[in-house]
Design a protein around this motif. Structure first.
Motif, PDB file in Angstrom:
ATOM      1  N   VAL A 174       0.973  -1.242  -0.015  1.00  0.00           N
ATOM      2  CA  VAL A 174      -0.062  -0.015   0.022  1.00  0.00           C
ATOM      3  C   VAL A 174       0.899   1.321   0.053  1.00  0.00           C
ATOM      4  O   VAL A 174       1.952   1.300   0.643  1.00  0.00           O
ATOM      5  CB  VAL A 174      -1.041   0.153   1.136  1.00  0.00           C
ATOM      6  CG1 VAL A 174      -1.798   1.238   1.133  1.00  0.00           C
ATOM      7  CG2 VAL A 174      -1.649  -1.254   1.047  1.00  0.00           C
ATOM      8  N   VAL A 175       0.560   2.229  -0.958  1.00  0.00           N
ATOM      9  CA  VAL A 175       1.484   3.309  -0.878  1.00  0.00           C
ATOM     10  C   VAL A 175       0.308   4.658  -0.492  1.00  0.00           C
ATOM     11  O   VAL A 175      -0.577   4.514  -1.276  1.00  0.00           O
ATOM     12  CB  VAL A 175       2.014   3.611  -2.345  1.00  0.00           C
ATOM     13  CG1 VAL A 175       2.643   5.102  -2.535  1.00  0.00           C
ATOM     14  CG2 VAL A 175       2.632   2.524  -2.814  1.00  0.00           C
ATOM     15  N   LEU A 176       0.599   5.097   0.714  1.00  0.00           N
ATOM     16  CA  LEU A 176      -0.245   6.072   1.141  1.00  0.00           C
ATOM     17  C   LEU A 176       0.132   7.524   0.698  1.00  0.00           C
ATOM     18  O   LEU A 176       1.506   7.766   0.591  1.00  0.00           O
ATOM     19  CB  LEU A 176      -0.222   6.159   2.628  1.00  0.00           C
ATOM     20  CG  LEU A 176      -0.857   4.903   3.391  1.00  0.00           C
ATOM     21  CD1 LEU A 176      -0.724   4.955   4.823  1.00  0.00           C
ATOM     22  CD2 LEU A 176      -2.225   4.594   2.977  1.00  0.00           C
ATOM     23  N   CYS A 177      -0.579   8.413   0.220  1.00  0.00           N
ATOM     24  CA  CYS A 177      -0.362   9.761  -0.272  1.00  0.00           C
ATOM     25  C   CYS A 177      -1.120  10.823   0.339  1.00  0.00           C
ATOM     26  O   CYS A 177      -2.049  10.341   0.809  1.00  0.00           O
ATOM     27  CB  CYS A 177      -0.595   9.887  -1.808  1.00  0.00           C
ATOM     28  SG  CYS A 177       0.150   8.653  -2.714  1.00  0.00           S
ATOM     29  N   GLU A 178      -0.644  11.824   0.541  1.00  0.00           N
ATOM     30  CA  GLU A 178      -1.452  13.192   1.168  1.00  0.00           C
ATOM     31  C   GLU A 178      -1.879  13.680  -0.157  1.00  0.00           C
ATOM     32  O   GLU A 178      -1.301  13.838  -1.332  1.00  0.00           O
ATOM     33  CB  GLU A 178      -0.477  14.058   1.698  1.00  0.00           C
ATOM     34  CG  GLU A 178       0.083  13.383   3.148  1.00  0.00           C
ATOM     35  CD  GLU A 178       0.659  14.553   3.776  1.00  0.00           C
ATOM     36  OE1 GLU A 178       0.101  15.332   4.636  1.00  0.00           O
ATOM     37  OE2 GLU A 178       2.086  14.822   3.540  1.00  0.00           O
ATOM     38  N   GLY A 179      -3.454  13.863  -0.241  1.00  0.00           N
ATOM     39  CA  GLY A 179      -4.014  14.402  -1.044  1.00  0.00           C
ATOM     40  C   GLY A 179      -4.438  13.236  -2.141  1.00  0.00           C
ATOM     41  O   GLY A 179      -4.524  12.181  -1.664  1.00  0.00           O
ATOM     42  N   ASP A 180      -4.563  13.559  -3.449  1.00  0.00           N
ATOM     43  CA  ASP A 180      -4.835  12.301  -4.744  1.00  0.00           C
ATOM     44  C   ASP A 180      -3.724  11.928  -5.156  1.00  0.00           C
ATOM     45  O   ASP A 180      -2.824  12.752  -5.555  1.00  0.00           O
ATOM     46  CB  ASP A 180      -5.784  13.234  -5.381  1.00  0.00           C
ATOM     47  CG  ASP A 180      -6.148  11.976  -6.686  1.00  0.00           C
ATOM     48  OD1 ASP A 180      -7.361  11.590  -6.148  1.00  0.00           O
ATOM     49  OD2 ASP A 180      -5.576  12.084  -7.633  1.00  0.00           O
ATOM     50  N   PRO A 181      -3.565  10.649  -5.559  1.00  0.00           N
ATOM     51  CA  PRO A 181      -2.228  10.265  -6.258  1.00  0.00           C
ATOM     52  C   PRO A 181      -2.039  10.591  -7.379  1.00  0.00           C
ATOM     53  O   PRO A 181      -0.836  10.687  -7.926  1.00  0.00           O
ATOM     54  CB  PRO A 181      -2.577   8.645  -5.841  1.00  0.00           C
ATOM     55  CG  PRO A 181      -4.054   8.255  -5.800  1.00  0.00           C
ATOM     56  CD  PRO A 181      -4.419   9.665  -4.874  1.00  0.00           C
ATOM     57  N   PHE A 182      -3.102  11.046  -8.068  1.00  0.00           N
ATOM     58  CA  PHE A 182      -2.888  11.484  -9.463  1.00  0.00           C
ATOM     59  C   PHE A 182      -2.846  12.944  -9.737  1.00  0.00           C
ATOM     60  O   PHE A 182      -3.033  13.406 -11.003  1.00  0.00           O
ATOM     61  CB  PHE A 182      -3.686  10.704 -10.514  1.00  0.00           C
ATOM     62  CG  PHE A 182      -3.325   9.505 -10.679  1.00  0.00           C
ATOM     63  CD1 PHE A 182      -1.804   8.851 -10.413  1.00  0.00           C
ATOM     64  CD2 PHE A 182      -4.262   8.277 -11.220  1.00  0.00           C
ATOM     65  CE1 PHE A 182      -1.546   7.748 -10.855  1.00  0.00           C
ATOM     66  CE2 PHE A 182      -3.794   7.167 -11.518  1.00  0.00           C
ATOM     67  CZ  PHE A 182      -2.451   6.672 -11.377  1.00  0.00           C
ATOM     68  N   PHE A 183      -2.960  13.791  -8.760  1.00  0.00           N
ATOM     69  CA  PHE A 183      -3.224  15.223  -8.856  1.00  0.00           C
ATOM     70  C   PHE A 183      -1.833  15.631  -8.281  1.00  0.00           C
ATOM     71  O   PHE A 183      -1.739  16.067  -6.921  1.00  0.00           O
ATOM     72  CB  PHE A 183      -4.406  15.655  -8.249  1.00  0.00           C
ATOM     73  CG  PHE A 183      -4.761  17.323  -8.545  1.00  0.00           C
ATOM     74  CD1 PHE A 183      -5.023  17.662  -9.736  1.00  0.00           C
ATOM     75  CD2 PHE A 183      -4.266  18.204  -7.430  1.00  0.00           C
ATOM     76  CE1 PHE A 183      -5.089  19.227 -10.015  1.00  0.00           C
ATOM     77  CE2 PHE A 183      -4.369  19.506  -7.779  1.00  0.00           C
ATOM     78  CZ  PHE A 183      -4.811  19.811  -8.901  1.00  0.00           C
ATOM     79  N   TYR A 184      -0.897  16.011  -9.027  1.00  0.00           N
ATOM     80  CA  TYR A 184       0.542  16.306  -8.457  1.00  0.00           C
ATOM     81  C   TYR A 184       1.039  15.541  -7.542  1.00  0.00           C
ATOM     82  O   TYR A 184       1.781  15.821  -6.694  1.00  0.00           O
ATOM     83  CB  TYR A 184       0.548  17.794  -8.104  1.00  0.00           C
ATOM     84  CG  TYR A 184       0.274  18.852  -9.102  1.00  0.00           C
ATOM     85  CD1 TYR A 184       1.240  19.374  -9.894  1.00  0.00           C
ATOM     86  CD2 TYR A 184      -0.938  19.405  -9.177  1.00  0.00           C
ATOM     87  CE1 TYR A 184       1.366  20.260 -10.945  1.00  0.00           C
ATOM     88  CE2 TYR A 184      -1.015  20.454 -10.301  1.00  0.00           C
ATOM     89  CZ  TYR A 184       0.085  20.891 -11.047  1.00  0.00           C
ATOM     90  OH  TYR A 184      -0.104  21.810 -11.937  1.00  0.00           O
ATOM     91  N   GLY A 185       0.540  14.088  -7.496  1.00  0.00           N
ATOM     92  CA  GLY A 185       0.993  13.585  -6.495  1.00  0.00           C
ATOM     93  C   GLY A 185       2.305  12.541  -6.875  1.00  0.00           C
ATOM     94  O   GLY A 185       2.349  11.972  -8.073  1.00  0.00           O
ATOM     95  N   SER A 186       3.109  12.365  -5.822  1.00  0.00           N
ATOM     96  CA  SER A 186       4.237  11.536  -6.286  1.00  0.00           C
ATOM     97  C   SER A 186       4.334   9.835  -6.633  1.00  0.00           C
ATOM     98  O   SER A 186       4.982   9.425  -7.411  1.00  0.00           O
ATOM     99  CB  SER A 186       5.283  11.680  -5.163  1.00  0.00           C
ATOM    100  OG  SER A 186       5.735  12.817  -4.696  1.00  0.00           O
TER     101      SER A 186
END
Length: 171
Positions: A24-36
C-alpha cells in the motif's frame, strides 16, 4: 536525482510484490493530482496490477478551508505551478475565472507581488498545510512571510459570484 529515487523505490516495491506480498502506498491528497505516487505507478503498472483509491486533493481541501467554492457557473478554473515565469502566470490568471497556484513555497513573495500588480490581492486566499495540525488560512494580503512551506496554495476567485474571503485569518 528524483528519477533515481523513484527508480529505486519502484524496485523495492517490485521486490515485495514479486514475493507475493501486497503493498500500500499512502499519499497526502490525490495520487494522480500532482502526487508523487504517479511516478511509482508508471514504473510498476506494466508488471503488477494496481488499485488506485482517489483522495481529497489539496485543491479542494484548500477551498474548503477558505470556506468558498473554487468556481461557479461557467467559470474556468486554472491550476498553475508557482515556479512558472511571471509572464506565463499573469497570462493564465488573466484568462481564468478562478485560479489555484500550487507549489508556492519559496515563490510566495514573488507571487504575492504579481497578484497585487494584477489588482487581485483582495480576491486571493492563502492556505498552508491544509487539514494538518499546523494549518494556516488567511487572505493573501495578510500573509507577510517571504516564503511558504511545500504544502501551500493560493486560490483566486475572479468570478461574478459574491464569494469574497472571510474577514478572519487562522493559524
Amino acid at each position: 536525482p528524483a528519477r533515481a529515487v523513484y527508480d529505486r523505490a519502484a524496485e523495492e516495491i517490485a521486490g515485495e510484490l514479486s514475493a507475493g506480498r501486497d503493498v500500500v502506498v499512502l499519499c497526502e491528497g490525490d495520487p494522480f493530482f500532482y502526487g508523487s505516487f504517479m511516478y511509482l505507478y508508471e514504473r510498476l503498472v506494466d508488471r503488477f496490477p494496481a488499485e488506485i483509491v482517489p483522495g481529497v486533493t489539496s485543491l479542494t481541501a484548500c477551498a474548503a478551508r477558505l470556506g468558498r467554492p473554487l468556481t461557479a457557473r461557467n467559470d474556468v478554473l486554472t491550476v498553475i505551478p508557482g515556479p512558472l515565469a511571471d509572464e506565463e502566470i499573469a497570462a493564465r490568471i488573466e484568462a481564468a475565472g478562478a485560479v489555484a497556484i500550487m507549489k508556492v513555497g519559496r515563490h510566495l513573495s514573488r507571487l504575492k507581488s504579481l497578484i497585487a500588480r494584477l489588482g487581485l490581492l483582495d480576491h486571493a486566499g492563502y492556505v498552508e498545510r491544509a487539514t494538518l495540525a499546523a494549518e494556516a488560512v488567511a487572505p493573501l494580503g495578510e500573509v507577510d512571510t517571504a516564503s511558504a512551506p511545500y504544502f501551500s496554495m493560493i486560490l483566486i476567485y475572479k468570478g461574478d459570484e459574491a464569494w469574497m474571503l472571510p474577514p478572519r485569518s487562522s493559524s
